[in-house]
Design a protein around this motif. Sequence first.
Motif, PDB file in Angstrom:
ATOM      1  N   VAL A   1      -6.132  37.373 -50.689  1.00 32.77           N
ATOM      2  CA  VAL A   1      -6.655  36.140 -51.292  1.00 32.77           C
ATOM      3  C   VAL A   1      -7.873  36.467 -52.152  1.00 32.77           C
ATOM      4  O   VAL A   1      -8.047  35.930 -53.253  1.00 32.77           O
ATOM      5  CB  VAL A   1      -7.024  35.112 -50.201  1.00 32.77           C
ATOM      6  N   GLY A   2      -8.717  37.367 -51.666  1.00 34.31           N
ATOM      7  CA  GLY A   2      -9.869  37.802 -52.446  1.00 34.31           C
ATOM      8  C   GLY A   2      -9.450  38.475 -53.735  1.00 34.31           C
ATOM      9  O   GLY A   2     -10.063  38.251 -54.796  1.00 34.31           O
ATOM     10  N   MET A   3      -8.413  39.289 -53.687  1.00 32.51           N
ATOM     11  CA  MET A   3      -7.947  39.985 -54.881  1.00 32.51           C
ATOM     12  C   MET A   3      -7.431  38.993 -55.925  1.00 32.51           C
ATOM     13  O   MET A   3      -7.721  39.118 -57.121  1.00 32.51           O
ATOM     14  CB  MET A   3      -6.854  40.990 -54.498  1.00 32.51           C
ATOM     15  N   ALA A   4      -6.687  37.992 -55.486  1.00 32.60           N
ATOM     16  CA  ALA A   4      -6.180  36.975 -56.412  1.00 32.60           C
ATOM     17  C   ALA A   4      -7.328  36.156 -57.001  1.00 32.60           C
ATOM     18  O   ALA A   4      -7.326  35.839 -58.204  1.00 32.60           O
ATOM     19  CB  ALA A   4      -5.207  36.055 -55.684  1.00 32.60           C
ATOM     20  N   THR A   5      -8.316  35.846 -56.181  1.00 32.19           N
ATOM     21  CA  THR A   5      -9.470  35.073 -56.659  1.00 32.19           C
ATOM     22  C   THR A   5     -10.274  35.869 -57.671  1.00 32.19           C
ATOM     23  O   THR A   5     -10.766  35.317 -58.668  1.00 32.19           O
ATOM     24  CB  THR A   5     -10.365  34.676 -55.472  1.00 32.19           C
ATOM     25  N   PHE A   6     -10.407  37.171 -57.445  1.00 33.67           N
ATOM     26  CA  PHE A   6     -11.092  38.042 -58.413  1.00 33.67           C
ATOM     27  C   PHE A   6     -10.432  37.943 -59.785  1.00 33.67           C
ATOM     28  O   PHE A   6     -11.113  37.782 -60.804  1.00 33.67           O
ATOM     29  CB  PHE A   6     -11.082  39.490 -57.916  1.00 33.67           C
ATOM     30  N   VAL A   7      -9.118  38.026 -59.830  1.00 36.29           N
ATOM     31  CA  VAL A   7      -8.401  37.975 -61.110  1.00 36.29           C
ATOM     32  C   VAL A   7      -8.632  36.635 -61.805  1.00 36.29           C
ATOM     33  O   VAL A   7      -8.926  36.574 -62.999  1.00 36.29           O
ATOM     34  CB  VAL A   7      -6.894  38.222 -60.890  1.00 36.29           C
ATOM     35  N   LEU A   8      -8.522  35.534 -61.061  1.00 40.21           N
ATOM     36  CA  LEU A   8      -8.691  34.199 -61.646  1.00 40.21           C
ATOM     37  C   LEU A   8     -10.109  34.007 -62.188  1.00 40.21           C
ATOM     38  O   LEU A   8     -10.291  33.476 -63.293  1.00 40.21           O
ATOM     39  CB  LEU A   8      -8.376  33.127 -60.599  1.00 40.21           C
ATOM     40  N   LEU A   9     -11.111  34.432 -61.431  1.00 41.46           N
ATOM     41  CA  LEU A   9     -12.500  34.274 -61.885  1.00 41.46           C
ATOM     42  C   LEU A   9     -12.790  35.144 -63.094  1.00 41.46           C
ATOM     43  O   LEU A   9     -13.496  34.717 -64.017  1.00 41.46           O
ATOM     44  CB  LEU A   9     -13.457  34.624 -60.740  1.00 41.46           C
ATOM     45  N   ALA A  10     -12.255  36.362 -63.106  1.00 41.91           N
ATOM     46  CA  ALA A  10     -12.472  37.247 -64.249  1.00 41.91           C
ATOM     47  C   ALA A  10     -11.856  36.648 -65.514  1.00 41.91           C
ATOM     48  O   ALA A  10     -12.474  36.669 -66.596  1.00 41.91           O
ATOM     49  CB  ALA A  10     -11.884  38.627 -63.957  1.00 41.91           C
ATOM     50  N   LEU A  11     -10.663  36.090 -65.387  1.00 46.40           N
ATOM     51  CA  LEU A  11     -10.012  35.461 -66.541  1.00 46.40           C
ATOM     52  C   LEU A  11     -10.803  34.238 -67.013  1.00 46.40           C
ATOM     53  O   LEU A  11     -10.936  34.004 -68.223  1.00 46.40           O
ATOM     54  CB  LEU A  11      -8.587  35.058 -66.178  1.00 46.40           C
ATOM     55  N   LEU A  12     -11.336  33.453 -66.063  1.00 46.94           N
ATOM     56  CA  LEU A  12     -12.151  32.292 -66.425  1.00 46.94           C
ATOM     57  C   LEU A  12     -13.396  32.729 -67.185  1.00 46.94           C
ATOM     58  O   LEU A  12     -13.740  32.155 -68.232  1.00 46.94           O
ATOM     59  CB  LEU A  12     -12.555  31.523 -65.160  1.00 46.94           C
ATOM     60  N   ALA A  13     -14.076  33.747 -66.677  1.00 47.64           N
ATOM     61  CA  ALA A  13     -15.303  34.236 -67.316  1.00 47.64           C
ATOM     62  C   ALA A  13     -15.027  34.726 -68.732  1.00 47.64           C
ATOM     63  O   ALA A  13     -15.740  34.371 -69.683  1.00 47.64           O
ATOM     64  CB  ALA A  13     -15.913  35.357 -66.476  1.00 47.64           C
ATOM     65  N   LEU A  14     -13.981  35.520 -68.898  1.00 51.33           N
ATOM     66  CA  LEU A  14     -13.668  36.079 -70.213  1.00 51.33           C
ATOM     67  C   LEU A  14     -13.162  34.998 -71.163  1.00 51.33           C
ATOM     68  O   LEU A  14     -13.451  35.036 -72.368  1.00 51.33           O
ATOM     69  CB  LEU A  14     -12.627  37.191 -70.066  1.00 51.33           C
ATOM     70  N   GLY A  15     -12.431  34.011 -70.630  1.00 49.62           N
ATOM     71  CA  GLY A  15     -11.945  32.925 -71.467  1.00 49.62           C
ATOM     72  C   GLY A  15     -13.075  32.070 -72.025  1.00 49.62           C
ATOM     73  O   GLY A  15     -13.112  31.766 -73.228  1.00 49.62           O
ATOM     74  N   VAL A  16     -14.016  31.680 -71.161  1.00 48.59           N
ATOM     75  CA  VAL A  16     -15.165  30.886 -71.614  1.00 48.59           C
ATOM     76  C   VAL A  16     -16.014  31.696 -72.594  1.00 48.59           C
ATOM     77  O   VAL A  16     -16.483  31.176 -73.620  1.00 48.59           O
ATOM     78  CB  VAL A  16     -16.025  30.437 -70.412  1.00 48.59           C
ATOM     79  N   ALA A  17     -16.194  32.993 -72.301  1.00 49.18           N
ATOM     80  CA  ALA A  17     -17.003  33.854 -73.174  1.00 49.18           C
ATOM     81  C   ALA A  17     -16.384  33.959 -74.564  1.00 49.18           C
ATOM     82  O   ALA A  17     -17.083  33.848 -75.578  1.00 49.18           O
ATOM     83  CB  ALA A  17     -17.140  35.241 -72.548  1.00 49.18           C
ATOM     84  N   ALA A  18     -15.079  34.147 -74.624  1.00 52.73           N
ATOM     85  CA  ALA A  18     -14.402  34.258 -75.919  1.00 52.73           C
ATOM     86  C   ALA A  18     -14.487  32.949 -76.698  1.00 52.73           C
ATOM     87  O   ALA A  18     -14.576  32.944 -77.925  1.00 52.73           O
ATOM     88  CB  ALA A  18     -12.943  34.658 -75.708  1.00 52.73           C
ATOM     89  N   ALA A  19     -14.464  31.819 -75.971  1.00 47.67           N
ATOM     90  CA  ALA A  19     -14.555  30.516 -76.637  1.00 47.67           C
ATOM     91  C   ALA A  19     -15.929  30.287 -77.253  1.00 47.67           C
ATOM     92  O   ALA A  19     -16.054  29.542 -78.238  1.00 47.67           O
ATOM     93  CB  ALA A  19     -14.228  29.402 -75.644  1.00 47.67           C
ATOM     94  N   LEU A  20     -16.963  30.911 -76.693  1.00 41.77           N
ATOM     95  CA  LEU A  20     -18.324  30.744 -77.235  1.00 41.77           C
ATOM     96  C   LEU A  20     -18.497  31.570 -78.503  1.00 41.77           C
ATOM     97  O   LEU A  20     -18.650  31.033 -79.592  1.00 41.77           O
ATOM     98  CB  LEU A  20     -19.358  31.130 -76.178  1.00 41.77           C
ATOM     99  N   ASN A  21     -18.497  32.882 -78.361  1.00 40.19           N
ATOM    100  CA  ASN A  21     -18.557  33.777 -79.518  1.00 40.19           C
ATOM    101  C   ASN A  21     -18.286  35.206 -79.044  1.00 40.19           C
ATOM    102  O   ASN A  21     -18.409  35.502 -77.854  1.00 40.19           O
ATOM    103  CB  ASN A  21     -19.891  33.675 -80.267  1.00 40.19           C
ATOM    104  N   TRP A  22     -17.925  36.067 -79.984  1.00 39.52           N
ATOM    105  CA  TRP A  22     -17.516  37.416 -79.599  1.00 39.52           C
ATOM    106  C   TRP A  22     -18.688  38.285 -79.165  1.00 39.52           C
ATOM    107  O   TRP A  22     -18.499  39.231 -78.389  1.00 39.52           O
ATOM    108  CB  TRP A  22     -16.743  38.077 -80.737  1.00 39.52           C
ATOM    109  N   ALA A  23     -19.879  37.974 -79.629  1.00 40.65           N
ATOM    110  CA  ALA A  23     -21.055  38.735 -79.172  1.00 40.65           C
ATOM    111  C   ALA A  23     -21.281  38.492 -77.676  1.00 40.65           C
ATOM    112  O   ALA A  23     -21.509  39.426 -76.899  1.00 40.65           O
ATOM    113  CB  ALA A  23     -22.293  38.342 -79.973  1.00 40.65           C
ATOM    114  N   PHE A  24     -21.194  37.225 -77.284  1.00 42.27           N
ATOM    115  CA  PHE A  24     -21.356  36.895 -75.868  1.00 42.27           C
ATOM    116  C   PHE A  24     -20.213  37.490 -75.048  1.00 42.27           C
ATOM    117  O   PHE A  24     -20.429  37.983 -73.934  1.00 42.27           O
ATOM    118  CB  PHE A  24     -21.405  35.374 -75.690  1.00 42.27           C
ATOM    119  N   PHE A  25     -19.001  37.456 -75.590  1.00 42.72           N
ATOM    120  CA  PHE A  25     -17.853  38.057 -74.911  1.00 42.72           C
ATOM    121  C   PHE A  25     -18.127  39.537 -74.633  1.00 42.72           C
ATOM    122  O   PHE A  25     -17.863  40.033 -73.533  1.00 42.72           O
ATOM    123  CB  PHE A  25     -16.598  37.905 -75.781  1.00 42.72           C
ATOM    124  N   GLY A  26     -18.680  40.235 -75.621  1.00 45.54           N
ATOM    125  CA  GLY A  26     -18.995  41.652 -75.446  1.00 45.54           C
ATOM    126  C   GLY A  26     -20.018  41.883 -74.349  1.00 45.54           C
ATOM    127  O   GLY A  26     -19.914  42.841 -73.579  1.00 45.54           O
TER     128      GLY A  26
END
Length: 477
Positions: free
Chosen positions: A265-290
């Motif tokens: 369950v922890g492993m699945a949650t890690f993947v979901l949170l990582a995707l959420l973080a990268l998705g929001v970051a990409a939506a803001l700007n690529w500098a923040f994504f980096g």
Amino acid sequence: MTEVKPLVLDVDGTFLRTDMLFETFWAGLGRDPVATLRAAVLYFRDPARLKSELVAIAPIRTDLLPVNPEIADLALQSRMAGREVVLASASDRRLVEQLAADYGLSDEVFASDGKINLKGKKKAETLVAAYGAGGFDYAGDSAVDLSVWEQSENALVVGRIASARELTARGHNVVEMPGGWSWRALFKALRPHQWVKNVLLVLAMIASHRFDLETLVPILWGIVAFSAAASSIYIVNDLLDLEADRLHPTKCRRPFASGDVPIVVGMATFVLLALLALGVAAALNWAFFGVVVLYMITSLAYSLKLKRMRWVDVATLAALYTIRVVAGAAAGEVDVSVYMLIFIFPIFITLGCVKRLTELTLATNDDPLPGRGYGRKDRSDLLNVAGLGIFGALLIFFLYSFSEQGQELYPTTWLLWVAMIPMAIWLIRMVLLGWLGKQDYDPIVFAMRDKFGIGLLMITLSLMFWAAGLWSQWFGG
């Protein structure tokens, strides 16, 4: 006289509140990540061989694994009544035999051997060959155990398993026992109290005097992204530190170490949170994504290796705090002064030393901290480095007051010098509290809850605003 039938217990999720395959996988990632990932790729379709390879890479201490208290109590009562208690598991035989010895269970065990994966129908066939159909009671925790329950006299079902209803409908004797996990425990694993550290993203906005919604809103979204990214890494860190946490007086209660939440369950949650973080970051700007990607890579490197390296771990902690400030500047698209970065880094070096000082002071013996490179003998060295961090930060702040940017943003220079007094008191007090062991294990979290310390920071900030002329600009006069 009627022969007493043996009690056969599944291991993963039944006798134990964890899964030994995933335990060895994460232990392997911590000890030899290359060999572990290679084994996972090569033997993904051969679970018996995979389990054997992982045990060879990273043997684990089975005596530290969390047990299901109800099943452990049942096993104890059965043994006291003279009944044989046998472990039957799809985990590797070496671990199952070790676990049985730890708890004084039968020397006869049934387990995977590197060639045969003892699971489901294969386990049922093996137990019937040993005891006969209906010649044993069996405790399990998943739908794959249905074929074993069908061959047992009494089916002990741990947790809510829908397929167990079929057994009841067919007249099979079924005993339900507590099991499973809770969303509340998973939320605790995200360490939401640590999200307060992401307030550091606001520093760049404050330092540049950009007090407007156009700057604030993307920074708030940046805090959401960083909170998700940080929680994903906390999960990885906890999974890598399972054994070390179980040896710790308080960390042993963490959700994964205690078995309150399954590793998968922890492993699945890690993947979901990582995707959420990268998705929001990409939506803001690529500098923040980096910056988010840099933070996550650095955090993973810290969890895998750097935190075990003396002094390197303190520098990495300081870098992770500093990255948050850079992230705030990237999210809000504001300029961050080189002076500011040079100023805050030694502050975070100091706070990193405070974190280790606190842990060493609260340690119960002189052994090195589990999973760390420090022992109590290092307290004086950590204190010295913390002192150098304070001196460096104050010196850089003083020099900043003479810089072109400092003169432009803070015309009343002498007030900046006055602001150094409460700043110095705050830093020295943090170090002293760490030395005395009167802090939280994380100094940033402690600072956000410490009323006296917050007062000192507010005084410092007020003097800086005064030096910048912001009070008169906002309130007139």
